[in-house]
Design a protein around this motif. Structure first.
Motif, PDB file in Angstrom:
ATOM      1  N   PHE A 132     -95.714 -82.260 -30.426  1.00  0.00           N
ATOM      2  CA  PHE A 132     -95.035 -83.656 -31.032  1.00  0.00           C
ATOM      3  C   PHE A 132     -97.134 -84.109 -30.242  1.00  0.00           C
ATOM      4  O   PHE A 132     -97.386 -83.278 -29.615  1.00  0.00           O
ATOM      5  CB  PHE A 132     -93.891 -84.745 -30.613  1.00  0.00           C
ATOM      6  N   SER A 133     -97.816 -84.748 -31.346  1.00  0.00           N
ATOM      7  CA  SER A 133     -98.825 -85.179 -31.376  1.00  0.00           C
ATOM      8  C   SER A 133     -98.774 -86.786 -31.912  1.00  0.00           C
ATOM      9  O   SER A 133     -98.278 -87.155 -33.032  1.00  0.00           O
ATOM     10  CB  SER A 133     -99.739 -84.526 -32.040  1.00  0.00           C
ATOM     11  N   SER A 134     -99.425 -87.695 -31.192  1.00  0.00           N
ATOM     12  CA  SER A 134     -99.785 -89.212 -32.057  1.00  0.00           C
ATOM     13  C   SER A 134    -101.021 -88.152 -33.137  1.00  0.00           C
ATOM     14  O   SER A 134    -101.547 -87.886 -32.800  1.00  0.00           O
ATOM     15  CB  SER A 134     -99.920 -89.967 -30.593  1.00  0.00           C
ATOM     16  N   PHE A 170     -96.677 -81.975 -35.369  1.00  0.00           N
ATOM     17  CA  PHE A 170     -95.486 -82.787 -35.997  1.00  0.00           C
ATOM     18  C   PHE A 170     -96.240 -84.327 -35.523  1.00  0.00           C
ATOM     19  O   PHE A 170     -95.929 -84.879 -34.210  1.00  0.00           O
ATOM     20  CB  PHE A 170     -93.803 -82.397 -35.211  1.00  0.00           C
ATOM     21  N   LEU A 171     -96.014 -84.373 -36.621  1.00  0.00           N
ATOM     22  CA  LEU A 171     -96.284 -86.294 -36.115  1.00  0.00           C
ATOM     23  C   LEU A 171     -95.695 -87.179 -37.159  1.00  0.00           C
ATOM     24  O   LEU A 171     -94.536 -86.674 -37.766  1.00  0.00           O
ATOM     25  CB  LEU A 171     -97.980 -86.279 -36.655  1.00  0.00           C
ATOM     26  N   GLN A 212     -96.229 -84.358 -40.979  1.00  0.00           N
ATOM     27  CA  GLN A 212     -95.903 -85.578 -40.863  1.00  0.00           C
ATOM     28  C   GLN A 212     -94.960 -85.916 -41.377  1.00  0.00           C
ATOM     29  O   GLN A 212     -94.295 -84.967 -42.562  1.00  0.00           O
ATOM     30  CB  GLN A 212     -96.508 -86.518 -41.280  1.00  0.00           C
ATOM     31  N   PRO A 252     -89.500 -91.343 -30.083  1.00  0.00           N
ATOM     32  CA  PRO A 252     -89.832 -89.730 -29.756  1.00  0.00           C
ATOM     33  C   PRO A 252     -88.296 -89.098 -30.074  1.00  0.00           C
ATOM     34  O   PRO A 252     -88.396 -88.200 -30.765  1.00  0.00           O
ATOM     35  CB  PRO A 252     -90.040 -89.844 -28.319  1.00  0.00           C
ATOM     36  N   ARG A 281     -87.911 -89.134 -34.165  1.00  0.00           N
ATOM     37  CA  ARG A 281     -88.607 -87.551 -34.609  1.00  0.00           C
ATOM     38  C   ARG A 281     -88.591 -86.317 -34.099  1.00  0.00           C
ATOM     39  O   ARG A 281     -88.524 -85.432 -35.191  1.00  0.00           O
ATOM     40  CB  ARG A 281     -90.590 -87.945 -33.660  1.00  0.00           C
ATOM     41  N   THR A 282     -87.966 -86.517 -33.302  1.00  0.00           N
ATOM     42  CA  THR A 282     -86.921 -84.774 -32.585  1.00  0.00           C
ATOM     43  C   THR A 282     -86.668 -84.398 -33.826  1.00  0.00           C
ATOM     44  O   THR A 282     -85.981 -83.488 -34.633  1.00  0.00           O
ATOM     45  CB  THR A 282     -86.711 -84.921 -31.280  1.00  0.00           C
ATOM     46  N   ALA A 331     -87.581 -83.767 -37.029  1.00  0.00           N
ATOM     47  CA  ALA A 331     -88.811 -81.909 -36.694  1.00  0.00           C
ATOM     48  C   ALA A 331     -87.314 -81.148 -36.338  1.00  0.00           C
ATOM     49  O   ALA A 331     -87.964 -79.729 -36.797  1.00  0.00           O
ATOM     50  CB  ALA A 331     -89.103 -81.690 -35.451  1.00  0.00           C
ATOM     51  N   LEU A 389     -90.360 -76.404 -28.475  1.00  0.00           N
ATOM     52  CA  LEU A 389     -90.788 -77.083 -28.813  1.00  0.00           C
ATOM     53  C   LEU A 389     -91.990 -78.569 -27.918  1.00  0.00           C
ATOM     54  O   LEU A 389     -91.190 -77.705 -26.466  1.00  0.00           O
ATOM     55  CB  LEU A 389     -89.897 -78.236 -29.646  1.00  0.00           C
ATOM     56  N   LYS A 399     -96.147 -80.315 -26.134  1.00  0.00           N
ATOM     57  CA  LYS A 399     -96.644 -81.680 -27.112  1.00  0.00           C
ATOM     58  C   LYS A 399     -97.854 -81.890 -26.280  1.00  0.00           C
ATOM     59  O   LYS A 399     -98.402 -80.104 -26.110  1.00  0.00           O
ATOM     60  CB  LYS A 399     -96.189 -82.469 -25.487  1.00  0.00           C
TER      61      LYS A 399
END
Length: 333
Positions: free
Chosen positions: A56-58, A88-89, A113, A125, A128-129, A132, A148, A150
Protein backbone atom coordinates in the motif's frame (compact mmCIF):
# COMPACT_ATOMS: atom_id res chain seq x y z
CA UNK A 1 -4.99 -17.10 18.63
CA UNK A 2 -2.83 -19.73 17.01
CA UNK A 3 0.95 -19.59 17.42
CA UNK A 4 2.90 -20.46 14.28
CA UNK A 5 0.76 -23.47 13.43
CA UNK A 6 -1.69 -24.24 10.67
CA UNK A 7 -4.91 -26.18 10.68
CA UNK A 8 -6.81 -27.30 7.60
CA UNK A 9 -9.88 -25.13 7.28
CA UNK A 10 -13.30 -26.70 7.44
CA UNK A 11 -14.42 -23.93 5.10
CA UNK A 12 -13.50 -25.06 1.59
CA UNK A 13 -14.84 -26.08 -1.73
CA UNK A 14 -15.68 -22.58 -3.00
CA UNK A 15 -18.09 -21.53 -0.27
CA UNK A 16 -17.91 -18.90 2.42
CA UNK A 17 -18.65 -19.23 6.13
CA UNK A 18 -22.41 -19.32 5.48
CA UNK A 19 -22.23 -21.86 2.66
CA UNK A 20 -22.85 -19.37 -0.16
CA UNK A 21 -20.97 -19.60 -3.45
CA UNK A 22 -18.02 -17.32 -4.13
CA UNK A 23 -18.93 -17.13 -7.79
CA UNK A 24 -20.47 -13.69 -7.57
CA UNK A 25 -17.22 -12.00 -6.60
CA UNK A 26 -15.75 -12.73 -10.02
CA UNK A 27 -18.31 -10.36 -11.56
CA UNK A 28 -15.92 -7.61 -10.47
CA UNK A 29 -14.28 -7.78 -13.92
CA UNK A 30 -17.40 -6.18 -15.39
CA UNK A 31 -16.81 -2.93 -13.47
CA UNK A 32 -13.04 -2.99 -13.62
CA UNK A 33 -12.66 0.20 -15.64
CA UNK A 34 -14.51 2.12 -12.92
CA UNK A 35 -13.16 0.45 -9.78
CA UNK A 36 -9.55 0.10 -10.98
CA UNK A 37 -8.25 2.92 -13.21
CA UNK A 38 -4.96 0.97 -13.29
CA UNK A 39 -6.07 -2.65 -13.26
CA UNK A 40 -2.90 -4.48 -14.30
CA UNK A 41 -4.99 -7.57 -15.18
CA UNK A 42 -2.03 -9.62 -16.45
CA UNK A 43 0.12 -9.20 -13.34
CA UNK A 44 -0.59 -12.75 -12.16
CA UNK A 45 -0.30 -14.68 -15.41
CA UNK A 46 2.10 -17.15 -13.75
CA UNK A 47 -0.18 -19.98 -12.62
CA UNK A 48 2.51 -21.19 -10.19
CA UNK A 49 2.62 -17.90 -8.27
CA UNK A 50 3.56 -18.72 -4.70
CA UNK A 51 3.45 -15.34 -2.95
CA UNK A 52 1.87 -12.08 -4.08
CA UNK A 53 2.87 -8.97 -2.13
CA UNK A 54 0.65 -5.89 -2.23
CA UNK A 55 2.41 -2.76 -1.00
CA UNK A 56 0.00 0.00 0.00
CA UNK A 57 1.40 3.34 -1.09
CA UNK A 58 0.25 6.95 -1.26
CA UNK A 59 -0.01 8.25 -4.83
CA UNK A 60 2.63 10.91 -4.08
CA UNK A 61 5.20 8.50 -2.57
CA UNK A 62 7.15 7.84 -5.76
CA UNK A 63 10.57 8.10 -4.06
CA UNK A 64 9.57 5.53 -1.44
CA UNK A 65 8.21 3.20 -4.14
CA UNK A 66 11.46 3.51 -6.10
CA UNK A 67 13.43 2.64 -2.94
CA UNK A 68 11.30 -0.48 -2.43
CA UNK A 69 11.74 -1.42 -6.11
CA UNK A 70 15.52 -1.32 -5.97
CA UNK A 71 15.77 -3.09 -2.60
CA UNK A 72 13.65 -5.89 -1.12
CA UNK A 73 11.11 -5.95 -3.98
CA UNK A 74 13.87 -6.57 -6.52
CA UNK A 75 13.37 -10.35 -6.60
CA UNK A 76 11.12 -12.74 -8.49
CA UNK A 77 11.88 -16.07 -6.79
CA UNK A 78 12.04 -17.37 -3.22
CA UNK A 79 13.73 -20.77 -2.99
CA UNK A 80 12.81 -21.30 -6.64
CA UNK A 81 9.13 -20.38 -6.16
CA UNK A 82 7.70 -17.36 -8.06
CA UNK A 83 6.85 -14.20 -6.14
CA UNK A 84 5.32 -10.95 -7.41
CA UNK A 85 5.36 -7.50 -5.81
CA UNK A 86 2.78 -4.86 -6.72
CA UNK A 87 1.99 -1.41 -5.35
CA UNK A 88 -1.66 -0.70 -4.50
CA UNK A 89 -2.72 2.94 -4.62
CA UNK A 90 -5.86 4.99 -4.15
CA UNK A 91 -7.31 7.89 -6.11
CA UNK A 92 -5.35 10.94 -7.24
CA UNK A 93 -6.58 14.48 -6.66
CA UNK A 94 -5.92 15.97 -10.10
CA UNK A 95 -5.78 14.88 -13.73
CA UNK A 96 -2.10 15.87 -13.86
CA UNK A 97 -1.33 13.61 -10.89
CA UNK A 98 -3.23 10.78 -12.55
CA UNK A 99 -1.26 11.27 -15.76
CA UNK A 100 2.01 11.03 -13.80
CA UNK A 101 0.77 7.88 -12.08
CA UNK A 102 -0.16 6.29 -15.40
CA UNK A 103 3.31 7.10 -16.76
CA UNK A 104 4.92 5.48 -13.69
CA UNK A 105 2.71 2.44 -14.17
CA UNK A 106 3.74 2.18 -17.85
CA UNK A 107 7.41 2.31 -16.85
CA UNK A 108 7.34 -0.32 -14.14
CA UNK A 109 4.14 -2.35 -14.72
CA UNK A 110 3.93 -3.07 -11.00
CA UNK A 111 1.01 -0.90 -9.91
CA UNK A 112 -2.70 -1.28 -9.24
CA UNK A 113 -4.98 1.66 -8.53
CA UNK A 114 -8.42 1.29 -7.02
CA UNK A 115 -11.17 3.65 -5.94
CA UNK A 116 -14.74 3.16 -4.80
CA UNK A 117 -17.54 3.54 -7.32
CA UNK A 118 -20.45 3.14 -4.91
CA UNK A 119 -21.50 4.91 -1.73
CA UNK A 120 -19.86 3.09 1.15
CA UNK A 121 -19.61 3.47 4.91
CA UNK A 122 -15.98 2.36 4.62
CA UNK A 123 -13.37 5.08 4.39
CA UNK A 124 -9.68 5.51 3.69
CA UNK A 125 -7.36 2.58 4.41
CA UNK A 126 -10.25 0.21 5.20
CA UNK A 127 -11.92 0.85 1.87
CA UNK A 128 -8.56 0.49 0.11
CA UNK A 129 -7.96 -2.87 1.81
CA UNK A 130 -11.34 -4.19 0.67
CA UNK A 131 -10.59 -3.02 -2.89
CA UNK A 132 -7.22 -4.81 -2.72
CA UNK A 133 -8.89 -8.06 -1.62
CA UNK A 134 -11.43 -7.72 -4.42
CA UNK A 135 -8.62 -7.20 -6.94
CA UNK A 136 -6.84 -10.37 -5.75
CA UNK A 137 -10.01 -12.43 -6.08
CA UNK A 138 -10.69 -11.00 -9.54
CA UNK A 139 -7.22 -10.96 -11.08
CA UNK A 140 -4.91 -13.07 -8.94
CA UNK A 141 -6.76 -16.17 -7.68
CA UNK A 142 -3.68 -18.27 -8.54
CA UNK A 143 -1.50 -16.84 -5.74
CA UNK A 144 -1.27 -19.28 -2.85
CA UNK A 145 -0.47 -16.58 -0.32
CA UNK A 146 -0.91 -12.80 -0.29
CA UNK A 147 1.23 -10.50 1.84
CA UNK A 148 -0.10 -7.00 2.57
CA UNK A 149 2.30 -4.30 3.72
CA UNK A 150 3.26 -0.63 3.35
CA UNK A 151 5.94 1.19 1.37
CA UNK A 152 7.70 2.29 4.57
CA UNK A 153 8.41 -1.31 5.62
CA UNK A 154 11.45 -3.50 5.02
CA UNK A 155 10.08 -6.96 4.18
CA UNK A 156 12.25 -10.07 4.35
CA UNK A 157 10.66 -12.08 1.53
CA UNK A 158 13.16 -14.99 1.69
CA UNK A 159 12.47 -15.48 5.41
CA UNK A 160 8.68 -15.24 5.01
CA UNK A 161 8.73 -17.51 1.97
CA UNK A 162 10.89 -20.04 3.80
CA UNK A 163 8.50 -20.03 6.74
CA UNK A 164 5.47 -20.59 4.49
CA UNK A 165 7.22 -23.39 2.62
CA UNK A 166 8.12 -25.03 5.93
CA UNK A 167 4.55 -25.31 7.18
CA UNK A 168 4.06 -28.71 5.48
CA UNK A 169 0.31 -28.24 5.61
CA UNK A 170 -2.42 -27.35 3.16
CA UNK A 171 -2.13 -23.63 2.34
CA UNK A 172 -5.51 -22.82 3.85
CA UNK A 173 -6.97 -20.92 6.76
CA UNK A 174 -3.83 -18.81 7.25
CA UNK A 175 -4.05 -15.31 8.72
CA UNK A 176 -0.47 -14.70 9.84
CA UNK A 177 1.14 -11.68 11.46
CA UNK A 178 1.90 -9.95 14.73
CA UNK A 179 -1.29 -10.62 16.65
CA UNK A 180 -2.76 -7.84 18.80
CA UNK A 181 -4.63 -9.10 21.86
CA UNK A 182 -7.04 -7.48 24.30
CA UNK A 183 -7.26 -4.23 22.37
CA UNK A 184 -10.10 -2.06 23.65
CA UNK A 185 -12.70 -0.49 21.32
CA UNK A 186 -12.68 3.29 20.98
CA UNK A 187 -15.46 4.45 23.30
CA UNK A 188 -14.85 8.20 22.91
CA UNK A 189 -17.98 9.71 21.32
CA UNK A 190 -15.90 12.58 19.94
CA UNK A 191 -13.48 10.29 18.13
CA UNK A 192 -13.88 9.48 14.40
CA UNK A 193 -13.25 5.83 15.34
CA UNK A 194 -15.98 5.78 18.00
CA UNK A 195 -17.38 2.27 18.36
CA UNK A 196 -20.59 2.47 20.42
CA UNK A 197 -21.48 -0.45 22.71
CA UNK A 198 -24.73 -0.87 20.80
CA UNK A 199 -22.71 -1.68 17.67
CA UNK A 200 -19.95 -3.66 19.42
CA UNK A 201 -20.78 -4.61 23.03
CA UNK A 202 -17.67 -6.70 23.83
CA UNK A 203 -15.01 -5.32 26.20
CA UNK A 204 -12.19 -6.18 23.79
CA UNK A 205 -11.81 -6.26 20.04
CA UNK A 206 -11.19 -9.68 18.47
CA UNK A 207 -7.56 -10.70 18.07
CA UNK A 208 -6.19 -9.32 14.82
CA UNK A 209 -2.89 -9.01 12.96
CA UNK A 210 -1.16 -5.64 13.01
CA UNK A 211 -1.78 -4.10 9.60
CA UNK A 212 1.84 -3.09 8.94
CA UNK A 213 2.66 -6.54 7.48
CA UNK A 214 0.54 -9.70 7.43
CA UNK A 215 -0.16 -12.74 5.25
CA UNK A 216 -3.46 -14.26 4.10
CA UNK A 217 -3.93 -17.53 2.25
CA UNK A 218 -6.07 -17.33 -0.88
CA UNK A 219 -9.11 -18.92 0.79
CA UNK A 220 -8.96 -16.39 3.65
CA UNK A 221 -8.85 -13.54 1.12
CA UNK A 222 -12.23 -14.75 -0.12
CA UNK A 223 -13.70 -15.31 3.32
CA UNK A 224 -12.65 -11.88 4.58
CA UNK A 225 -13.94 -10.18 1.43
CA UNK A 226 -17.35 -11.85 1.66
CA UNK A 227 -17.59 -11.07 5.38
CA UNK A 228 -16.71 -7.43 4.71
CA UNK A 229 -20.15 -6.86 3.18
CA UNK A 230 -21.69 -7.49 6.60
CA UNK A 231 -19.17 -5.58 8.76
CA UNK A 232 -19.66 -1.83 8.97
CA UNK A 233 -17.69 -0.82 12.04
CA UNK A 234 -15.74 2.50 12.01
CA UNK A 235 -12.42 0.88 12.92
CA UNK A 236 -8.87 0.92 11.47
CA UNK A 237 -8.23 -1.34 8.49
CA UNK A 238 -6.35 -4.03 10.43
CA UNK A 239 -9.08 -4.23 13.08
CA UNK A 240 -11.65 -4.42 10.28
CA UNK A 241 -9.84 -7.41 8.73
CA UNK A 242 -9.79 -9.03 12.17
CA UNK A 243 -13.53 -8.51 12.59
CA UNK A 244 -14.17 -10.01 9.15
CA UNK A 245 -11.87 -12.96 9.89
CA UNK A 246 -13.69 -13.62 13.16
CA UNK A 247 -17.03 -13.53 11.36
CA UNK A 248 -15.65 -16.02 8.82
CA UNK A 249 -14.37 -18.34 11.56
CA UNK A 250 -10.65 -17.69 10.90
CA UNK A 251 -8.26 -17.27 13.86
CA UNK A 252 -5.04 -15.25 13.50
CA UNK A 253 -1.67 -16.98 13.72
CA UNK A 254 1.01 -15.14 15.68
CA UNK A 255 4.67 -14.79 14.80
CA UNK A 256 6.97 -12.50 16.78
CA UNK A 257 9.20 -12.30 13.70
CA UNK A 258 6.86 -9.58 12.40
CA UNK A 259 7.88 -6.27 13.96
CA UNK A 260 4.44 -4.70 13.63
CA UNK A 261 4.73 -0.91 13.78
CA UNK A 262 8.18 -1.05 15.37
CA UNK A 263 11.31 0.17 13.64
CA UNK A 264 13.93 -2.42 14.57
CA UNK A 265 17.49 -1.18 15.12
CA UNK A 266 19.59 -2.66 12.32
CA UNK A 267 21.79 -5.71 12.78
CA UNK A 268 22.59 -7.92 9.79
CA UNK A 269 21.76 -11.27 11.45
CA UNK A 270 18.72 -9.82 13.21
CA UNK A 271 17.29 -8.59 9.90
CA UNK A 272 17.95 -11.93 8.22
CA UNK A 273 15.75 -13.61 10.83
CA UNK A 274 12.96 -11.04 11.22
CA UNK A 275 10.11 -10.84 8.72
CA UNK A 276 9.74 -7.05 8.77
CA UNK A 277 10.82 -3.72 10.20
CA UNK A 278 8.64 -0.60 9.94
CA UNK A 279 9.22 3.14 9.48
CA UNK A 280 12.12 2.75 7.05
CA UNK A 281 13.27 5.81 5.11
CA UNK A 282 14.52 5.53 1.54
CA UNK A 283 18.12 5.92 2.75
CA UNK A 284 17.67 3.19 5.37
CA UNK A 285 16.19 0.79 2.82
CA UNK A 286 19.15 1.36 0.51
CA UNK A 287 21.69 1.02 3.31
CA UNK A 288 20.17 -2.17 4.75
CA UNK A 289 19.79 -3.78 1.33
CA UNK A 290 23.39 -2.98 0.35
CA UNK A 291 24.72 -4.31 3.65
CA UNK A 292 22.66 -7.50 3.38
CA UNK A 293 24.12 -8.08 -0.09
CA UNK A 294 27.71 -7.32 0.89
CA UNK A 295 27.60 -9.61 3.93
CA UNK A 296 26.39 -12.64 2.01
CA UNK A 297 25.91 -16.08 3.50
CA UNK A 298 23.92 -17.32 6.43
CA UNK A 299 24.11 -16.43 10.08
CA UNK A 300 24.83 -19.20 12.58
CA UNK A 301 22.37 -19.87 15.38
CA UNK A 302 24.69 -18.11 17.81
CA UNK A 303 25.07 -15.04 15.58
CA UNK A 304 21.30 -14.97 14.96
CA UNK A 305 20.58 -15.13 18.69
CA UNK A 306 23.15 -12.48 19.58
CA UNK A 307 21.92 -10.33 16.68
CA UNK A 308 18.34 -10.53 17.92
CA UNK A 309 19.38 -9.64 21.47
CA UNK A 310 21.44 -6.71 20.19
CA UNK A 311 18.86 -5.24 17.81
CA UNK A 312 15.98 -5.61 20.29
CA UNK A 313 17.99 -4.05 23.12
CA UNK A 314 18.99 -1.12 20.91
CA UNK A 315 15.40 -0.79 19.67
CA UNK A 316 14.28 -0.50 23.28
CA UNK A 317 16.97 2.08 24.05
CA UNK A 318 15.96 4.07 20.98
CA UNK A 319 12.57 4.64 22.61
CA UNK A 320 14.06 6.20 25.75
CA UNK A 321 14.17 10.03 25.63
CA UNK A 322 17.89 10.35 26.52
CA UNK A 323 19.14 7.82 23.95
CA UNK A 324 16.68 9.06 21.35
CA UNK A 325 17.89 12.65 21.70
CA UNK A 326 21.51 11.49 21.60
CA UNK A 327 20.82 9.54 18.40
CA UNK A 328 19.11 12.49 16.79
CA UNK A 329 21.99 14.78 17.74
CA UNK A 330 24.51 12.36 16.19
CA UNK A 331 22.45 12.01 13.01
CA UNK A 332 22.38 15.80 12.62
CA UNK A 333 26.02 16.30 13.56
Amino acid sequence: MKVETLSVSKYCCGTDYSGRSFGHVYNARENVSLAYPIANPDACKNSDLFLLTLVFSSTTNINQRDAVRRTWANQTLVQGFPVRILFFLGSTQTSAAQKDLMAESDRHRDMVQGHAVTDSSLRGPTERTVLALRWVITFCPVARFVLLTKDSVFVNLPAIGGYLLGLHRHPEDLYLGRVIQRDSPDRDPNSPGYLPPALYPDKYLPEYCDGTTYVLSQDVIRKVYVASTAVRAPVPADVFVGLCAQKAGVAPTHSARFAGEQHIHYNVCCYRYLFSSARMSTNELDRVWADQGQKGGRCSLLKTYSGLVTCKALTYLDKLPFFNSQGQAESHG
